[in-house]
Enzyme design. Sequence first.
Site, PDB file in Angstrom:
ATOM      1  N   TYR A 149       0.891  -1.314   0.043  1.00 62.99           N
ATOM      2  CA  TYR A 149       0.054  -0.061   0.098  1.00 62.99           C
ATOM      3  C   TYR A 149       0.733   1.174  -0.092  1.00 62.99           C
ATOM      4  O   TYR A 149       1.645   1.373   0.998  1.00 62.99           O
ATOM      5  CB  TYR A 149      -1.155   0.108   1.124  1.00 62.99           C
ATOM      6  CG  TYR A 149      -2.012  -1.255   1.108  1.00 62.99           C
ATOM      7  CD1 TYR A 149      -2.923  -0.972   0.487  1.00 62.99           C
ATOM      8  CD2 TYR A 149      -1.722  -2.397   1.537  1.00 62.99           C
ATOM      9  CE1 TYR A 149      -4.020  -1.887   0.167  1.00 62.99           C
ATOM     10  CE2 TYR A 149      -2.582  -3.462   1.594  1.00 62.99           C
ATOM     11  CZ  TYR A 149      -3.663  -3.213   0.688  1.00 62.99           C
ATOM     12  OH  TYR A 149      -4.751  -4.189   0.533  1.00 62.99           O
ATOM     13  N   SER A 150       0.465   2.298  -0.722  1.00 61.73           N
ATOM     14  CA  SER A 150       1.314   3.396  -0.799  1.00 61.73           C
ATOM     15  C   SER A 150       1.143   4.231   0.356  1.00 61.73           C
ATOM     16  O   SER A 150      -0.014   4.228   0.736  1.00 61.73           O
ATOM     17  CB  SER A 150       0.709   4.412  -2.039  1.00 61.73           C
ATOM     18  OG  SER A 150       0.741   3.582  -3.342  1.00 61.73           O
ATOM     19  N   CYS A 328      -0.363   7.381 -10.563  1.00 58.69           N
ATOM     20  CA  CYS A 328      -0.401   6.433  -9.423  1.00 58.69           C
ATOM     21  C   CYS A 328      -1.868   5.958  -9.604  1.00 58.69           C
ATOM     22  O   CYS A 328      -2.732   6.800  -9.727  1.00 58.69           O
ATOM     23  CB  CYS A 328       0.077   6.932  -8.229  1.00 58.69           C
ATOM     24  SG  CYS A 328       0.108   5.591  -6.881  1.00 58.69           S
ATOM     25  N   GLU A 368       3.485   4.270 -10.527  1.00 62.15           N
ATOM     26  CA  GLU A 368       3.333   3.172  -9.741  1.00 62.15           C
ATOM     27  C   GLU A 368       1.659   2.814  -9.786  1.00 62.15           C
ATOM     28  O   GLU A 368       0.737   3.664  -9.414  1.00 62.15           O
ATOM     29  CB  GLU A 368       3.467   3.365  -8.155  1.00 62.15           C
ATOM     30  CG  GLU A 368       3.690   2.422  -7.352  1.00 62.15           C
ATOM     31  CD  GLU A 368       4.580   2.704  -6.032  1.00 62.15           C
ATOM     32  OE1 GLU A 368       5.709   2.273  -6.101  1.00 62.15           O
ATOM     33  OE2 GLU A 368       3.930   3.036  -5.209  1.00 62.15           O
ATOM     34  N   TYR A 370      -1.376  -0.249 -10.213  1.00 63.58           N
ATOM     35  CA  TYR A 370      -1.747  -1.828  -9.627  1.00 63.58           C
ATOM     36  C   TYR A 370      -3.028  -2.101 -10.041  1.00 63.58           C
ATOM     37  O   TYR A 370      -3.823  -1.333 -10.644  1.00 63.58           O
ATOM     38  CB  TYR A 370      -1.332  -1.632  -8.060  1.00 63.58           C
ATOM     39  CG  TYR A 370      -2.070  -0.314  -7.481  1.00 63.58           C
ATOM     40  CD1 TYR A 370      -3.323  -0.348  -6.985  1.00 63.58           C
ATOM     41  CD2 TYR A 370      -1.401   0.692  -7.134  1.00 63.58           C
ATOM     42  CE1 TYR A 370      -4.064   0.831  -6.408  1.00 63.58           C
ATOM     43  CE2 TYR A 370      -1.716   1.718  -6.312  1.00 63.58           C
ATOM     44  CZ  TYR A 370      -3.160   1.745  -5.854  1.00 63.58           C
ATOM     45  OH  TYR A 370      -3.783   2.900  -5.153  1.00 63.58           O
TER      46      TYR A 370
HETATM   47  P1  FAD Z   1      -7.143 -10.069  -3.136  1.00 63.06           P
HETATM   48  O1  FAD Z   1      -7.913 -11.008  -2.216  1.00 63.06           O
HETATM   49  O2  FAD Z   1      -5.734 -10.396  -3.262  1.00 63.06           O
HETATM   50  O3  FAD Z   1      -7.788 -10.299  -4.539  1.00 63.06           O
HETATM   51  C1  FAD Z   1      -7.158  -9.615  -5.619  1.00 63.06           C
HETATM   52  C2  FAD Z   1      -7.186 -10.670  -6.675  1.00 63.06           C
HETATM   53  O4  FAD Z   1      -8.643 -10.714  -6.914  1.00 63.06           O
HETATM   54  C3  FAD Z   1      -6.718 -10.575  -8.105  1.00 63.06           C
HETATM   55  O5  FAD Z   1      -5.194 -10.655  -8.068  1.00 63.06           O
HETATM   56  C4  FAD Z   1      -7.561 -11.089  -9.090  1.00 63.06           C
HETATM   57  O6  FAD Z   1      -7.126 -12.427  -9.351  1.00 63.06           O
HETATM   58  C5  FAD Z   1      -8.986 -11.065  -8.561  1.00 63.06           C
HETATM   59  N1  FAD Z   1      -9.854 -10.068  -8.963  1.00 63.06           N
HETATM   60  C6  FAD Z   1      -9.603  -8.704  -8.697  1.00 63.06           C
HETATM   61  N2  FAD Z   1     -10.477  -8.079  -9.316  1.00 63.06           N
HETATM   62  C7  FAD Z   1     -11.351  -8.952  -9.951  1.00 63.06           C
HETATM   63  C8  FAD Z   1     -12.449  -8.839 -10.834  1.00 63.06           C
HETATM   64  N3  FAD Z   1     -13.120  -7.791 -11.353  1.00 63.06           N
HETATM   65  N4  FAD Z   1     -12.938 -10.077 -11.276  1.00 63.06           N
HETATM   66  C9  FAD Z   1     -12.471 -11.183 -11.268  1.00 63.06           C
HETATM   67  N5  FAD Z   1     -11.249 -11.387 -10.353  1.00 63.06           N
HETATM   68  C10 FAD Z   1     -10.685 -10.198  -9.788  1.00 63.06           C
HETATM   69  N6  FAD Z   1      -4.593  -0.359  -2.655  1.00 63.06           N
HETATM   70  C11 FAD Z   1      -5.242   0.466  -2.182  1.00 63.06           C
HETATM   71  O7  FAD Z   1      -6.260   0.523  -1.882  1.00 63.06           O
HETATM   72  N7  FAD Z   1      -4.483   1.518  -1.870  1.00 63.06           N
HETATM   73  C12 FAD Z   1      -3.185   1.818  -2.110  1.00 63.06           C
HETATM   74  O8  FAD Z   1      -2.668   2.890  -1.948  1.00 63.06           O
HETATM   75  C13 FAD Z   1      -2.495   0.899  -2.996  1.00 63.06           C
HETATM   76  N8  FAD Z   1      -1.184   0.944  -3.131  1.00 63.06           N
HETATM   77  C14 FAD Z   1      -0.461  -0.081  -3.828  1.00 63.06           C
HETATM   78  C15 FAD Z   1       0.698   0.444  -4.280  1.00 63.06           C
HETATM   79  C16 FAD Z   1       1.498  -0.788  -4.682  1.00 63.06           C
HETATM   80  C17 FAD Z   1       2.946  -0.868  -5.074  1.00 63.06           C
HETATM   81  C18 FAD Z   1       0.963  -1.976  -5.226  1.00 63.06           C
HETATM   82  C19 FAD Z   1       1.565  -3.151  -5.845  1.00 63.06           C
HETATM   83  C20 FAD Z   1      -0.489  -2.141  -4.935  1.00 63.06           C
HETATM   84  C21 FAD Z   1      -1.239  -0.999  -4.226  1.00 63.06           C
HETATM   85  N9  FAD Z   1      -2.430  -1.423  -3.778  1.00 63.06           N
HETATM   86  C22 FAD Z   1      -3.242  -0.373  -3.106  1.00 63.06           C
HETATM   87  C23 FAD Z   1      -3.053  -2.602  -4.223  1.00 63.06           C
HETATM   88  C24 FAD Z   1      -3.135  -3.542  -3.027  1.00 63.06           C
HETATM   89  O9  FAD Z   1      -1.757  -4.034  -2.939  1.00 63.06           O
HETATM   90  C25 FAD Z   1      -3.918  -4.719  -3.036  1.00 63.06           C
HETATM   91  O10 FAD Z   1      -3.811  -5.333  -4.431  1.00 63.06           O
HETATM   92  C26 FAD Z   1      -5.579  -4.484  -3.163  1.00 63.06           C
HETATM   93  O11 FAD Z   1      -5.928  -4.028  -1.783  1.00 63.06           O
HETATM   94  C27 FAD Z   1      -6.338  -5.794  -3.388  1.00 63.06           C
HETATM   95  O12 FAD Z   1      -5.670  -6.678  -2.259  1.00 63.06           O
HETATM   96  P2  FAD Z   1      -6.888  -8.041  -1.460  1.00 63.06           P
HETATM   97  O13 FAD Z   1      -6.159  -8.670  -0.608  1.00 63.06           O
HETATM   98  O14 FAD Z   1      -7.843  -7.081  -0.966  1.00 63.06           O
HETATM   99  O15 FAD Z   1      -7.391  -8.500  -2.980  1.00 63.06           O
END
Ligand code: FAD
Length: 370
Positions: A149-150, A328, A368, A370
């Site tokens: 997370y940023s 971003c 950046e 994602y």
């Molecule tokens: P997960 O449970 O991991 O689910 C994600 C997975 O669900 C995906 O990989 C994909 O397989 C599947 N999926 C997603 N959408 C769909 C769809 N529409 N249909 C079908 N399948 C789908 N997030 C923020 O909120 N704020 C930030 O500031 C932020 N900064 C980031 C900075 C960086 C450098 C990076 C790499 C990511 C950042 N993110 C940010 C994103 C964050 O890291 C997570 O990826 C995001 O919160 C989702 O994680 P999760 O565990 O909730 O989802």
Amino acid sequence: MYSQAKVIAGGLAHIPIVIAVFYFILTTFNKRALKFVEEAKTKKPEAKAVETKKVAVSKTEAPKTEAPKIVKKKHADVPVNIYRPKTPYEGTVIENYSLLKEGAIGRVNHITFDLKDSDPFLNYVEGQSIGIMPAGEDANGKPHKLRLYSIASTRHGDDFNGNTVSLCVRQLQYEKDGETINGVCSTYLCDIKPGDKVKITGPVGKEMLLPDEEDANIVMLATGTGIAPMRAYLRRMFEPTEKEKNKWNFKGKAWLFMGAPKSANLLYEEDLQRYIADHPDNFKYTKAISREQQNTKGGRMYIQDRVLESANELFNMIEDEKTHIYLCGLKGMEPGIDEAMTKAAEEKGLNWAELRPQLKKAGRWHVETY
Ligand code: FAD
Ligand code: A2P
């Protein structure tokens, strides 16, 4: 015949010769050594690497010149990986509140963690990210992997005491086979309560760092939670108490392009309006509210449409070597931004396909997504 006394006397007679030879060797060596030291002293120190480099903006018709030699700043002093997944820091949640107004789509929260008990201290700078390891296990019974997370706060934290870190998190939600799926980590973060302990890793990232120069221009292109690092930059530039702490007297121009689905989804809006009121000559804020505004083709208004509208002014800024551009948020916006930049560049007789790698190489194009 040699007597023992004669042999000794003969040996003694050679001593001055041996001393003379030894002295000659020693003085010659010392002279060379002294010369070497003197030469080393008079040599100029190596030019210090600076972050803003001169890059010729390439006009489409302009003859190709040799690429400028660029020395990238190493950022050796930027902290990274103080905490790793095997030994994360357990930070305490200080606050967790919604950033959205009535009628907004989805869930986006501002979450702050206490870092003061971390040892070694988990320090960070604006533009970095941290990792969060959600509680619980995945479908294979293994601990969940970390998500990045940023960081949305400056190094001084929201309370300016320098021992907290804040995030801006959107809960991931999507429909699959008629069922609503909640993202693991984003749901965990949006649900946590003050006092809860959270496993934190990092900090990581050197892509989104701000330049040191106070007269740099900062163009920011953000969608949704992509505002997180921009919020930290803008606080560093314009938030009065933060400015007292950081002693960074920003004199350049900051321009934020912000994409949100509805007005109620605009994040940190009150702060941004205050910065405009206080610094009208240094801060410009352009919104693309996709589900309330339309682009010229009658489609949803995205930040790339706003970029096109402002092509001339924006490229005047980009031609200035003091300008940095930060992108971003949604990965999906990258092709759209590229297309808009290509068109906008053409209007100025510039070639974006050539210009972008030059800006990247010069450390002025920061992405950046994602
Ligand atoms: P997960 O449970 O991991 O689910 C994600 C997975 O669900 C995906 O990989 C994909 O397989 C599947 N999926 C997603 N959408 C769909 C769809 N529409 N249909 C079908 N399948 C789908 N997030 C923020 O909120 N704020 C930030 O500031 C932020 N900064 C980031 C900075 C960086 C450098 C990076 C790499 C990511 C950042 N993110 C940010 C994103 C964050 O890291 C997570 O990826 C995001 O919160 C989702 O994680 P999760 O565990 O909730 O989802
Ligand atoms: P929309 O969802 O209306 O299509 P949030 O993260 O709060 O949903 O905000 C993301 C913003 O970025 C929304 O306004 C969203 O519009 C917009 N968006 C979605 N896809 C793109 C894209 N490809 N390029 C630029 N903006 C996009």
